[in-house]
Design a protein around this motif. Structure first.
Motif, PDB file in Angstrom:
ATOM      1  N   ASP A 114       0.813  -1.214   0.000  1.00 34.52           N
ATOM      2  CA  ASP A 114       0.000   0.000   0.000  1.00 34.52           C
ATOM      3  C   ASP A 114       0.851   1.270   0.000  1.00 34.52           C
ATOM      4  O   ASP A 114       0.332   2.367   0.245  1.00 34.52           O
ATOM      5  CB  ASP A 114      -0.919   0.019   1.234  1.00 34.52           C
ATOM      6  CG  ASP A 114      -2.006  -1.046   1.151  1.00 34.52           C
ATOM      7  OD1 ASP A 114      -2.430  -1.357   0.019  1.00 34.52           O
ATOM      8  OD2 ASP A 114      -2.409  -1.571   2.204  1.00 34.52           O
ATOM      9  N   GLU A 116       3.653   3.885  -2.016  1.00 37.39           N
ATOM     10  CA  GLU A 116       4.128   4.322  -3.330  1.00 37.39           C
ATOM     11  C   GLU A 116       5.621   4.639  -3.235  1.00 37.39           C
ATOM     12  O   GLU A 116       6.074   5.310  -2.304  1.00 37.39           O
ATOM     13  CB  GLU A 116       3.366   5.569  -3.788  1.00 37.39           C
ATOM     14  CG  GLU A 116       3.870   6.127  -5.113  1.00 37.39           C
ATOM     15  CD  GLU A 116       3.180   7.432  -5.496  1.00 37.39           C
ATOM     16  OE1 GLU A 116       3.561   8.003  -6.519  1.00 37.39           O
ATOM     17  OE2 GLU A 116       2.271   7.865  -4.744  1.00 37.39           O
ATOM     18  N   PRO A 136       1.457   6.643   1.146  1.00 37.77           N
ATOM     19  CA  PRO A 136       0.461   5.647   0.738  1.00 37.77           C
ATOM     20  C   PRO A 136       0.104   5.765  -0.740  1.00 37.77           C
ATOM     21  O   PRO A 136       0.091   6.855  -1.309  1.00 37.77           O
ATOM     22  CB  PRO A 136      -0.760   5.963   1.617  1.00 37.77           C
ATOM     23  CG  PRO A 136      -0.204   6.764   2.749  1.00 37.77           C
ATOM     24  CD  PRO A 136       0.943   7.546   2.180  1.00 37.77           C
ATOM     25  N   ASP A 138      -2.336   5.991  -3.839  1.00 34.73           N
ATOM     26  CA  ASP A 138      -3.680   6.510  -4.032  1.00 34.73           C
ATOM     27  C   ASP A 138      -4.666   5.339  -4.121  1.00 34.73           C
ATOM     28  O   ASP A 138      -4.393   4.320  -4.746  1.00 34.73           O
ATOM     29  CB  ASP A 138      -3.718   7.333  -5.320  1.00 34.73           C
ATOM     30  CG  ASP A 138      -5.082   7.925  -5.585  1.00 34.73           C
ATOM     31  OD1 ASP A 138      -5.398   8.976  -5.025  1.00 34.73           O
ATOM     32  OD2 ASP A 138      -5.836   7.286  -6.361  1.00 34.73           O
ATOM     33  N   ALA A 139      -5.790   5.501  -3.470  1.00 40.13           N
ATOM     34  CA  ALA A 139      -6.779   4.414  -3.392  1.00 40.13           C
ATOM     35  C   ALA A 139      -7.258   3.980  -4.781  1.00 40.13           C
ATOM     36  O   ALA A 139      -7.464   2.781  -5.036  1.00 40.13           O
ATOM     37  CB  ALA A 139      -7.966   4.848  -2.538  1.00 40.13           C
ATOM     38  N   ASP A 140      -7.455   4.932  -5.694  1.00 41.37           N
ATOM     39  CA  ASP A 140      -7.902   4.583  -7.046  1.00 41.37           C
ATOM     40  C   ASP A 140      -6.829   3.789  -7.789  1.00 41.37           C
ATOM     41  O   ASP A 140      -7.138   2.810  -8.484  1.00 41.37           O
ATOM     42  CB  ASP A 140      -8.257   5.847  -7.834  1.00 41.37           C
ATOM     43  CG  ASP A 140      -9.502   6.546  -7.291  1.00 41.37           C
ATOM     44  OD1 ASP A 140     -10.265   5.885  -6.553  1.00 41.37           O
ATOM     45  OD2 ASP A 140      -9.710   7.738  -7.597  1.00 41.37           O
ATOM     46  N   ASP A 141      -5.571   4.211  -7.656  1.00 42.72           N
ATOM     47  CA  ASP A 141      -4.475   3.485  -8.307  1.00 42.72           C
ATOM     48  C   ASP A 141      -4.365   2.066  -7.748  1.00 42.72           C
ATOM     49  O   ASP A 141      -4.140   1.110  -8.488  1.00 42.72           O
ATOM     50  CB  ASP A 141      -3.150   4.234  -8.099  1.00 42.72           C
ATOM     51  CG  ASP A 141      -3.072   5.522  -8.898  1.00 42.72           C
ATOM     52  OD1 ASP A 141      -3.725   5.600  -9.954  1.00 42.72           O
ATOM     53  OD2 ASP A 141      -2.347   6.446  -8.471  1.00 42.72           O
ATOM     54  N   ARG A 142      -4.534   1.950  -6.425  1.00 38.27           N
ATOM     55  CA  ARG A 142      -4.456   0.630  -5.806  1.00 38.27           C
ATOM     56  C   ARG A 142      -5.569  -0.285  -6.330  1.00 38.27           C
ATOM     57  O   ARG A 142      -5.346  -1.473  -6.610  1.00 38.27           O
ATOM     58  CB  ARG A 142      -4.566   0.784  -4.289  1.00 38.27           C
ATOM     59  CG  ARG A 142      -4.477  -0.483  -3.471  1.00 38.27           C
ATOM     60  CD  ARG A 142      -3.073  -1.057  -3.487  1.00 38.27           C
ATOM     61  NE  ARG A 142      -2.901  -2.090  -4.494  1.00 38.27           N
ATOM     62  CZ  ARG A 142      -1.739  -2.687  -4.726  1.00 38.27           C
ATOM     63  NH1 ARG A 142      -0.665  -2.355  -4.042  1.00 38.27           N
ATOM     64  NH2 ARG A 142      -1.648  -3.614  -5.673  1.00 38.27           N
ATOM     65  N   ALA A 143      -6.769   0.276  -6.485  1.00 42.76           N
ATOM     66  CA  ALA A 143      -7.893  -0.510  -6.977  1.00 42.76           C
ATOM     67  C   ALA A 143      -7.673  -0.937  -8.438  1.00 42.76           C
ATOM     68  O   ALA A 143      -7.996  -2.071  -8.825  1.00 42.76           O
ATOM     69  CB  ALA A 143      -9.188   0.289  -6.849  1.00 42.76           C
ATOM     70  N   ASP A 146      -5.183  -3.759  -8.526  1.00 40.10           N
ATOM     71  CA  ASP A 146      -5.780  -5.019  -8.072  1.00 40.10           C
ATOM     72  C   ASP A 146      -6.618  -5.657  -9.177  1.00 40.10           C
ATOM     73  O   ASP A 146      -6.704  -6.889  -9.266  1.00 40.10           O
ATOM     74  CB  ASP A 146      -6.646  -4.769  -6.834  1.00 40.10           C
ATOM     75  CG  ASP A 146      -5.803  -4.406  -5.605  1.00 40.10           C
ATOM     76  OD1 ASP A 146      -4.586  -4.707  -5.623  1.00 40.10           O
ATOM     77  OD2 ASP A 146      -6.368  -3.824  -4.652  1.00 40.10           O
ATOM     78  N   GLU A 176     -12.041   1.856 -12.126  1.00 47.70           N
ATOM     79  CA  GLU A 176     -11.321   0.994 -11.189  1.00 47.70           C
ATOM     80  C   GLU A 176     -11.520  -0.485 -11.502  1.00 47.70           C
ATOM     81  O   GLU A 176     -10.636  -1.298 -11.255  1.00 47.70           O
ATOM     82  CB  GLU A 176     -11.780   1.297  -9.758  1.00 47.70           C
ATOM     83  CG  GLU A 176     -11.447   2.715  -9.317  1.00 47.70           C
ATOM     84  CD  GLU A 176     -11.993   3.028  -7.933  1.00 47.70           C
ATOM     85  OE1 GLU A 176     -12.502   2.091  -7.268  1.00 47.70           O
ATOM     86  OE2 GLU A 176     -11.933   4.199  -7.513  1.00 47.70           O
TER      87      GLU A 176
END
Length: 205
Positions: A114, A116, A136, A138-143, A146, A176
């Protein structure tokens, strides 16, 4: 009783017979015939031939073709930069790459779980110059990561099978649940072409 004159006459006759036999035996020896010139060996004959093309630029072109096409460019430096950035980041996945206009080095953003990490790689794509944690992911990039079944490296190679040139930028974007790799390629004539690769299927859109 034989007289001296008769003996002399007989001697002269004998000499004439010997001379006649010598002429009948062929006389003078025949003149020596000129030596026969040897034919060139196979190696000498081959060496004298003209060879038009010993090593064509492309393996698909056979020796002797009038012209061979220019060889394919070596592996793209951007692909090397992606691989180098992921190699120094355990379990890292690159999701963005661009080139520093001033230094020519590559800036690669890698997600390590999680977090960067920004990794700077030399212009030739071979050497990691700097690593820096950016906090951390970015939540969108992580999604998007995945949901993605393909890597940035695979997307770059797919783009280069469609457009001949060099990769300049890569970014994972889009919804996403249906992310897309946007790959910018600089073509051999200097134009910038955007290739979009489905991050789930790996197909060009």
């Amino acid at each position: 009783m034989t007289t001296p004159r008769a003996g002399a006459a007989g001697l002269v006759a004998a000499l004439l017979v010997v001379a006649a036999c010598s002429d009948a035996g062929g006389g003078d020896s025949p003149a020596t015939e000129p030596a026969t010139q040897e034919a060139p060996t196979t190696a000498e004959a081959t060496a004298s031939e003209t060879v038009t093309d010993l090593e064509p630029d492309e393996p698909s072109m056979s020796s002797g073709d009038d012209a061979s096409p220019a060889p394919f460019a070596p592996e793209d430096a951007a692909i090397g930069a992606l691989a180098a950035a992921e190699a120094v980041s355990e379990n890292g996945r690159a999701y963005e790459l661009d080139r520093d206009d001033d230094e020519g080095a590559w800036q690669v953003h890698v997600a390590v779980d999680d977090l960067e990490r920004e990794v700077e790689v030399s212009a030739d794509g071979n050497t990691v110059v700097r690593e820096e944690d950016e906090g951390p992911v970015d939540a969108d990039d992580r999604a998007r990561l995945d949901a993605a079944s393909t890597s940035a490296n695979e997307a770059a190679m797919t783009a280069l099978t469609d457009i001949q040139g060099n990769v300049e930028e890569i970014e994972l974007e889009g919804p996403e649940d249906a992310p897309v790799w946007r790959v910018e390629v600089r073509t051999t004539d200097g134009a910038n072409v955007e290739v979009r690769v489905d991050a789930v299927t790996g197909d060009i859109e």
